[in-house]
Design a protein around this motif. Structure first.
Motif, mmCIF file in Angstrom:
data_model
loop_
_atom_site.group_PDB
_atom_site.id
_atom_site.type_symbol
_atom_site.label_atom_id
_atom_site.label_comp_id
_atom_site.label_asym_id
_atom_site.label_seq_id
_atom_site.Cartn_x
_atom_site.Cartn_y
_atom_site.Cartn_z
ATOM 1 N N TRP A 172 4.948 7.010 -6.527
ATOM 2 C CA TRP A 172 4.623 7.953 -7.592
ATOM 3 C C TRP A 172 4.946 7.343 -8.937
ATOM 4 N N ASP A 173 3.975 7.328 -9.845
ATOM 5 C CA ASP A 173 4.172 6.793 -11.181
ATOM 6 C C ASP A 173 4.314 7.955 -12.160
ATOM 7 N N PRO A 174 5.520 8.215 -12.667
ATOM 8 C CA PRO A 174 5.706 9.358 -13.568
ATOM 9 C C PRO A 174 4.991 9.202 -14.904
ATOM 10 N N GLN A 175 4.685 7.958 -15.304
ATOM 11 C CA GLN A 175 4.014 7.762 -16.584
ATOM 12 C C GLN A 175 2.577 8.269 -16.548
ATOM 13 N N SER A 176 1.865 7.919 -15.474
ATOM 14 C CA SER A 176 0.468 8.357 -15.355
ATOM 15 C C SER A 176 0.327 9.634 -14.544
ATOM 16 N N ASN A 177 1.468 10.083 -13.957
ATOM 17 C CA ASN A 177 1.468 11.308 -13.156
ATOM 18 C C ASN A 177 0.500 11.204 -11.985
ATOM 19 N N LYS A 178 0.548 10.081 -11.275
ATOM 20 C CA LYS A 178 -0.347 9.884 -10.137
ATOM 21 C C LYS A 178 0.337 9.045 -9.071
ATOM 22 N N VAL A 179 -0.238 9.126 -7.855
ATOM 23 C CA VAL A 179 0.207 8.283 -6.756
ATOM 24 C C VAL A 179 -0.533 6.957 -6.840
ATOM 25 N N VAL A 180 0.196 5.863 -6.744
ATOM 26 C CA VAL A 180 -0.387 4.524 -6.841
ATOM 27 C C VAL A 180 -0.760 4.067 -5.431
ATOM 28 N N LYS A 181 -2.059 3.977 -5.156
ATOM 29 C CA LYS A 181 -2.542 3.674 -3.813
ATOM 30 C C LYS A 181 -3.056 2.235 -3.722
ATOM 31 N N ASN A 182 -3.007 1.693 -2.488
ATOM 32 C CA ASN A 182 -3.612 0.382 -2.175
ATOM 33 C C ASN A 182 -3.199 -0.697 -3.180
ATOM 34 N N GLY A 187 14.223 -5.421 11.930
ATOM 35 C CA GLY A 187 14.617 -6.779 11.578
ATOM 36 C C GLY A 187 13.517 -7.804 11.659
ATOM 37 N N ASN A 188 12.280 -7.368 11.914
ATOM 38 C CA ASN A 188 11.166 -8.305 11.962
ATOM 39 C C ASN A 188 10.689 -8.611 10.549
ATOM 40 N N PRO A 189 10.510 -9.891 10.189
ATOM 41 C CA PRO A 189 10.081 -10.228 8.821
ATOM 42 C C PRO A 189 8.754 -9.569 8.470
ATOM 43 N N ILE A 190 8.640 -9.060 7.251
ATOM 44 C CA ILE A 190 7.398 -8.492 6.739
ATOM 45 C C ILE A 190 6.580 -9.614 6.116
ATOM 46 N N ALA A 191 5.303 -9.724 6.501
ATOM 47 C CA ALA A 191 4.444 -10.837 6.094
ATOM 48 C C ALA A 191 4.432 -11.001 4.583
ATOM 49 N N SER A 192 4.722 -12.209 4.134
ATOM 50 C CA SER A 192 4.695 -12.588 2.716
ATOM 51 C C SER A 192 5.631 -11.745 1.859
ATOM 52 N N ASN A 193 6.540 -10.969 2.520
ATOM 53 C CA ASN A 193 7.485 -10.107 1.788
ATOM 54 C C ASN A 193 6.753 -9.152 0.842
ATOM 55 N N ILE A 194 5.594 -8.640 1.304
ATOM 56 C CA ILE A 194 4.757 -7.775 0.472
ATOM 57 C C ILE A 194 4.694 -6.382 1.087
ATOM 58 N N LEU A 195 4.896 -5.354 0.252
ATOM 59 C CA LEU A 195 4.725 -3.962 0.652
ATOM 60 C C LEU A 195 3.414 -3.444 0.075
ATOM 61 N N ASN A 196 2.616 -2.793 0.914
ATOM 62 C CA ASN A 196 1.338 -2.227 0.483
ATOM 63 C C ASN A 196 1.476 -0.715 0.437
ATOM 64 N N SER A 197 1.221 -0.116 -0.735
ATOM 65 C CA SER A 197 1.336 1.339 -0.839
ATOM 66 C C SER A 197 0.261 2.068 -0.045
ATOM 67 N N GLY A 198 -0.814 1.351 0.342
ATOM 68 C CA GLY A 198 -1.796 1.889 1.263
ATOM 69 C C GLY A 198 -2.656 3.007 0.701
ATOM 70 N N VAL A 240 1.950 5.429 0.033
ATOM 71 C CA VAL A 240 3.293 5.531 0.611
ATOM 72 C C VAL A 240 3.759 4.148 1.046
ATOM 73 N N PHE A 241 4.943 3.736 0.568
ATOM 74 C CA PHE A 241 5.528 2.477 1.016
ATOM 75 C C PHE A 241 6.138 2.669 2.399
ATOM 76 N N PRO A 242 6.007 1.685 3.283
ATOM 77 C CA PRO A 242 6.688 1.784 4.573
ATOM 78 C C PRO A 242 8.186 1.548 4.414
ATOM 79 N N GLN A 243 8.957 1.980 5.389
ATOM 80 C CA GLN A 243 10.390 1.721 5.397
ATOM 81 C C GLN A 243 10.631 0.218 5.522
ATOM 82 N N PHE A 244 11.681 -0.290 4.859
ATOM 83 C CA PHE A 244 11.990 -1.712 4.964
ATOM 84 C C PHE A 244 13.482 -1.925 4.832
#
Length: 661
Positions: free
Chosen positions: A11-21, A45-56, A60-64
């Protein structure tokens, strides 16, 4: 030690929107220049590819987890957003592993899904042995679901979760099992104070009135002091009437009287089971369950409220130990949600918010296409789909979709290829992307053209002029985007229309979202450097491809994703070659089993399937990982004789072997 960070709404409070993908990386709070991304893992404990989180697609960010930092900063590649977040748990349990040393008290997730702790220090063997482990009492999962024998059948009985109190913000104090009647929201859950009923056990002393969860899932209490035998006996127990379950009778909401007379939608059986109007401005239209209790209702403001919570069966996996990431999981209260239901990709499909509303983000309306058609195929893309030599379009009958149609006489194959178009323009043309426009001055005039603006970042080809036929707030016309302006021109005169907020341009196209899709886009994005909102071409093409696929039928999506191909003058090591490889590699990782490597077929196989003998120039090109010039037009396009080979040797086998047609 590992620091666990919860699934979070982007959630971006500046633009008041959910940031997707949008792709994010994690940095230490002290790394204000964002120079060194931190290594992160999934909850096991499994490494996340390229250490990148995708908001999808749901934002929503996945748990890490992060090994060293109890607070981190999440930021996107161009630092448009930067959010500081803190962990909610230290030392989260990982999945049990063979031949691994464990310390006394160390927690893991057993193979059956139970959280357990080591009885003493030891090294595990090749297979799991329960004798080395103690079960966890507070294991953050649904401990019981009442499944039968009561009028409150199927309701959530106990939510054992140490994180629930953080999400309950109501300042009132309630007694054990009490629930409030405030708009149907959950204000307390039995077990919050740590007194949740345990499972029944054999050969165990029980006192009169002590509650347990029976083997069938019912919450029961002991009739008198006694010691249980080897098997459960219902004669020693009485059913609990105040067991903390969410029930309409316990919230005062089931007091809506059964209505006689004609109901809106009569169910077979008694008229107590119906959707009916009632004499109440609070709940004008309730939904009754099979026992006559109110399961949900529309309130006077038109909002849908659901009073029967989703349930999981007794003995199901713990909340946060699903191999696929699916399931019911508790969330950080800062996200605005108490808990969420996650889909197979880790995105929140539905959730219970802090103010008590149950919101569904992924669903299908009655009558909507929820399963891709097995008799309709959408071939969508650019000139590689339409069929081109240089700047000249082929006869449509020569294209690979037409050749594929010839192999599938009982299937309708649609060619939606648009020469020279990048992925966003293609999505607009097939109505897979909505463009929101605002007329300058706030009015569509009675006739003629009006300049329009948009806040969206569309990946246009910089120097191209694009025209799209559609309607804007019911006014038919043509949207035109040139390098210097954007206009909307009415098709015919009529009344002027005031536009107070951005309105979608509705494209005049059939609904292709329910078709089985072959998506082949990205070549023009690479050629012309189309970026959209993203920082790099690969980021843009991958994000747009994800959204393209999300547009397809919601429940069972049948598709193939092709990625893109390199030109004959883009050998290994060149910048555009690297972009193509990155796009294809990421799409293949995102959609294993649904990615078709057409680039490899054109480079290494098509020339032989065409019965041609490679020249030395062809062999040199293939050695440089580019398509051999003998099958190409000198640039991006394969020649006409290759189209039937793509249909016969690539797409037809995929569709038939996958059972998509």
């Amino acid at each position: 030690m590992a620091y666990t960070y919860p699934a979070m709404v982007a959630w971006d409070p500046q633009s008041n929107k959910v940031v997707k993908n949008t792709l994010f990386q994690v940095y230490a709070t002290s790394d204000t220049a964002f120079t060194t991304p931190l290594a992160i893992t999934d909850p096991f404990g499994n490494p996340i590819a390229s250490n990148i989180l995708n908001s999808g697609a749901q934002g929503v960010f996945p748990q890490f987890q992060q090994a060293l930092n109890s607070a981190v900063v999440l930021t996107d590649s161009i630092h448009t957003y930067a959010w500081t977040v803190a962990c909610t748990q230290v030392g989260a349990a990982f999945r049990w592993a063979p031949n691994t040393p464990y310390a006394a008290g160390q927690q893991v997730i057993a193979p059956n899904g139970d959280p357990v702790s080591a009885i003493s220090t030891f090294t595990s063997g090749a297979s799991y042995s329960a004798t080395n482990w103690n079960p966890s009492v507070q294991d953050t999962r649904l401990t019981a679901v009442e499944t039968k024998n009561t009028a409150q059948d199927g309701r959530l009985t106990i939510l054992e979760s140490t994180t629930v109190p953080q999400a309950l913000t109501d300042a009132k104090t309630y007694t054990d099992g009490q629930v409030a009647t405030d708009r149907g929201r959950l204000t307390t859950v039995e077990g919050v104070a740590g007194n949740a009923a345990p499972y029944w056990k054999a050969s165990t002393a029980y006192t009169a009135g002590q509650r347990v969860v029976a083997p069938n899932g019912d919450v029961v209490s002991a009739i008198a002091n006694f010691t249980s035998g080897a098997s459960y006996s219902a004669t020693n127990w009485t059913a609990s009437t105040q067991d903390g379950r969410i029930a309409a009778t316990e919230t005062g909401l089931a007091s809506v009287p059964a209505q006689t007379g004609t109901s809106i939608e009569q169910f077979a059986g008694t008229d107590d089971r119906a959707l009916r109007p009632v004499d109440s401005m609070t709940w004008p239209i309730p939904f009754m369950d099979k026992d006559g209790y109110m399961a949900g209702a529309f309130d006077a403001n038109g909002a849908l409220n659901l009073f029967k919570a989703p349930v999981l069966p007794v003995g199901s996996l713990p909340i946060e130990s699903f191999d696929t990431g699916m399931g019911l999981r508790t969330l950080d209260p800062n996200s605005g949600y108490v808990f969420g239901l996650m889909d197979q990709d880790g995105y929140m499909a539905a959730g219970l918010s802090l103010d008590g509303y149950f919101t569904v983000f992924k669903g299908a309306a009655a009558g909507a296409s929820s399963v891709s058609s097995r008799t309709k195929i959408l071939c969508v893309g650019d000139s590689l789909t339409r069929g081109y030599t240089g700047s000249t379009a082929w006869d449509i009958a020569d294209s690979y979709p037409s050749k594929l149609a010839g192999l599938l006489p009982d299937v309708s194959v649609v060619n939606q290829g648009f020469g020279g178009n990048p992925v966003d323009e293609i999505r607009l043309r097939v109505a897979a992307l909505k463009l929101y426009l605002t007329p300058v001055g706030g009015v569509i005039p009675a006739s003629g053209a009006v300049d329009v603006t948009t806040r969206q970042a569309i990946g246009w080809v910089p120097g191209n002029t694009v025209s799209l036929n559609g309607s804007l707030l019911g006014v038919s016309g043509t949207f035109t985007r040139s390098p210097t302006s954007m206009t909307f021109t009415r098709s015919s005169s009529g009344a002027s229309v005031t536009v107070s907020t951005p309105a979608p341009l509705l494209i005049s196209k059939p609904d292709y979202s329910g078709y089985t899709a072959i998506i082949w886009t990205g070549r023009n994005d690479v050629s012309y450097g189309c970026l959209g909102h993203e920082k790099t071409v690969p980021d843009h093409v991958v994000a747009a491809s994800i959204e393209f696929i999300e547009w397809l039928s919601p429940h069972i999506r049948q598709f193939a994703i092709v990625g893109t191909t390199n030109r004959v003058d883009e050998p290994r090591g060149t910048d555009k070659y690297n972009q193509v490889i990155e796009i294809n590699t990421r799409l293949a990782a995102l959609y294993p089993g649904k990615y078709i490597n057409v680039r490899d077929y054109l480079v290494n196989h098509a020339i032989y399937d065409a019965g041609m003998t490679p020249t030395q120039a062809d062999l040199d090109a293939m050695a440089n990982d580019t398509p051999p010039p003998s099958i190409m037009d000198g640039g991006s396009h394969y020649n006409i004789p290759i189209a039937p080979l793509l249909a016969q040797n690539v797409f037809y086998p995929y569709l038939t072997k996958k059972g998509l047609i």
